[in-house]
Write an enzyme that holds these catalytic residues in place. Structure first.
Site, PDB file in Angstrom:
ATOM      1  N   HIS A  98       0.888  -1.176   0.049  1.00 17.66           N
ATOM      2  CA  HIS A  98       0.171   0.049   0.215  1.00 17.66           C
ATOM      3  C   HIS A  98       0.867   1.396  -0.141  1.00 17.66           C
ATOM      4  O   HIS A  98       1.774   1.328   0.569  1.00 17.66           O
ATOM      5  CB  HIS A  98      -1.247   0.061   1.333  1.00 17.66           C
ATOM      6  CG  HIS A  98      -0.187   0.064   2.638  1.00 17.66           C
ATOM      7  ND1 HIS A  98       0.247  -1.302   2.910  1.00 17.66           N
ATOM      8  CD2 HIS A  98       0.014   0.824   3.524  1.00 17.66           C
ATOM      9  CE1 HIS A  98       0.802  -1.115   4.230  1.00 17.66           C
ATOM     10  NE2 HIS A  98       0.812   0.211   4.424  1.00 17.66           N
ATOM     11  N   HIS A 100       0.949   5.117   1.146  1.00 15.35           N
ATOM     12  CA  HIS A 100       0.392   6.405   2.033  1.00 15.35           C
ATOM     13  C   HIS A 100       0.624   7.649   0.909  1.00 15.35           C
ATOM     14  O   HIS A 100       1.356   8.087   0.416  1.00 15.35           O
ATOM     15  CB  HIS A 100       1.285   6.601   3.077  1.00 15.35           C
ATOM     16  CG  HIS A 100       1.368   5.423   3.872  1.00 15.35           C
ATOM     17  ND1 HIS A 100       0.769   5.464   4.977  1.00 15.35           N
ATOM     18  CD2 HIS A 100       2.014   4.036   4.043  1.00 15.35           C
ATOM     19  CE1 HIS A 100       0.997   4.008   5.887  1.00 15.35           C
ATOM     20  NE2 HIS A 100       1.799   3.493   5.068  1.00 15.35           N
TER      21      HIS A 100
HETATM   22  P1  AMP Z   1       2.312   0.352   7.156  1.00 14.44           P
HETATM   23  O1  AMP Z   1       3.219   0.595   8.253  1.00 14.44           O
HETATM   24  O2  AMP Z   1       2.872   0.915   6.013  1.00 14.44           O
HETATM   25  O3  AMP Z   1       2.050  -1.098   6.930  1.00 14.44           O
HETATM   26  O4  AMP Z   1       0.982   1.118   7.464  1.00 14.44           O
HETATM   27  C1  AMP Z   1      -0.088   0.483   7.858  1.00 14.44           C
HETATM   28  C2  AMP Z   1      -1.161   1.676   8.143  1.00 14.44           C
HETATM   29  O5  AMP Z   1      -2.383   0.880   8.099  1.00 14.44           O
HETATM   30  C3  AMP Z   1      -0.855   2.504   9.242  1.00 14.44           C
HETATM   31  O6  AMP Z   1      -0.718   3.821   9.044  1.00 14.44           O
HETATM   32  C4  AMP Z   1      -2.302   2.173  10.068  1.00 14.44           C
HETATM   33  O7  AMP Z   1      -2.816   3.597  10.711  1.00 14.44           O
HETATM   34  C5  AMP Z   1      -3.138   1.846   9.077  1.00 14.44           C
HETATM   35  N1  AMP Z   1      -4.363   0.934   9.284  1.00 14.44           N
HETATM   36  C6  AMP Z   1      -4.253  -0.103  10.176  1.00 14.44           C
HETATM   37  N2  AMP Z   1      -5.469  -0.792  10.212  1.00 14.44           N
HETATM   38  C7  AMP Z   1      -6.208   0.149   9.414  1.00 14.44           C
HETATM   39  C8  AMP Z   1      -7.666   0.082   9.089  1.00 14.44           C
HETATM   40  N3  AMP Z   1      -8.348  -0.945   9.922  1.00 14.44           N
HETATM   41  N4  AMP Z   1      -8.177   0.904   8.391  1.00 14.44           N
HETATM   42  C9  AMP Z   1      -7.380   2.014   8.037  1.00 14.44           C
HETATM   43  N5  AMP Z   1      -6.225   2.165   8.315  1.00 14.44           N
HETATM   44  C10 AMP Z   1      -5.594   1.046   9.087  1.00 14.44           C
END
Ligand code: AMP
Ligand code: ZN
Length: 133
Positions: A98, A100
């Protein structure tokens, strides 16, 4: 499939969906760095950047572009950062690729990275290892 993002994509867990098409999805990050922080991903589960086929990456980037346009047009943001935490050592917590998209405003105080300096010969040494021929 235990992947939380797959569950969101499959509608098993709710999310604030910003955009969706056949192969990609964008929804609000639940813990935003700034308001409007959006996560953009392929609907198919790939763990990281190298695992993901080029056409899927291209479609995902087109969605990043759409999200960026909407943030600028509809949220009045001055610019945005796009980043991807690739693998756990880089901060990847959810192993479903994903990107950001982080809305930025003047003097918002969000500082991300230190800036180092190469010593004599160090840049050349790194380059000789990673240069792609
Ligand atoms: P990463 O550290 O790049 O894997 O980012 C994961 C991101 O997913 C973090 O910024 C979290 O805040 C976000 N996240 C985790 N669970 C959810 C959810 N249920 N809905 C939306 N965002 C989420
Ligand atoms: Zn997944």
């Amino acid at each position: 499939m235990a992947c939380i993002f797959c569950k969101i994509i499959n509608g098993e867990i709710p999310a604030q969906v910003v955009y969706e098409d056949d192969s990609t999805m964008a929804f609000l990050d639940i813990n935003p760095h700034s308001f409007g922080h959006t996560l953009v991903m392929p609907k198919k589960h790939f763990v990281n950047f190298e695992d993901t086929p080029g056409d899927v990456l291209a479609a995902t980037m087109m969605t990043v572009k759409k999200v960026g346009r909407s943030l600028k047009d509809n949220l009045g943001v001055s610019g945005y950062n796009v980043y991807e935490n690739n693998d756990p050592v880089a901060g990847q917590i959810i192993p479903h690729l994903h990107f950001h998209v982080i809305p930025r405003h003047e003097n918002d105080g969000l500082e991300f990275w230190p800036q180092l300096k190469y010593g004599v010969g160090e840049a050349e040494a790194i380059l000789s290892k990673i240069k792609i021929n």
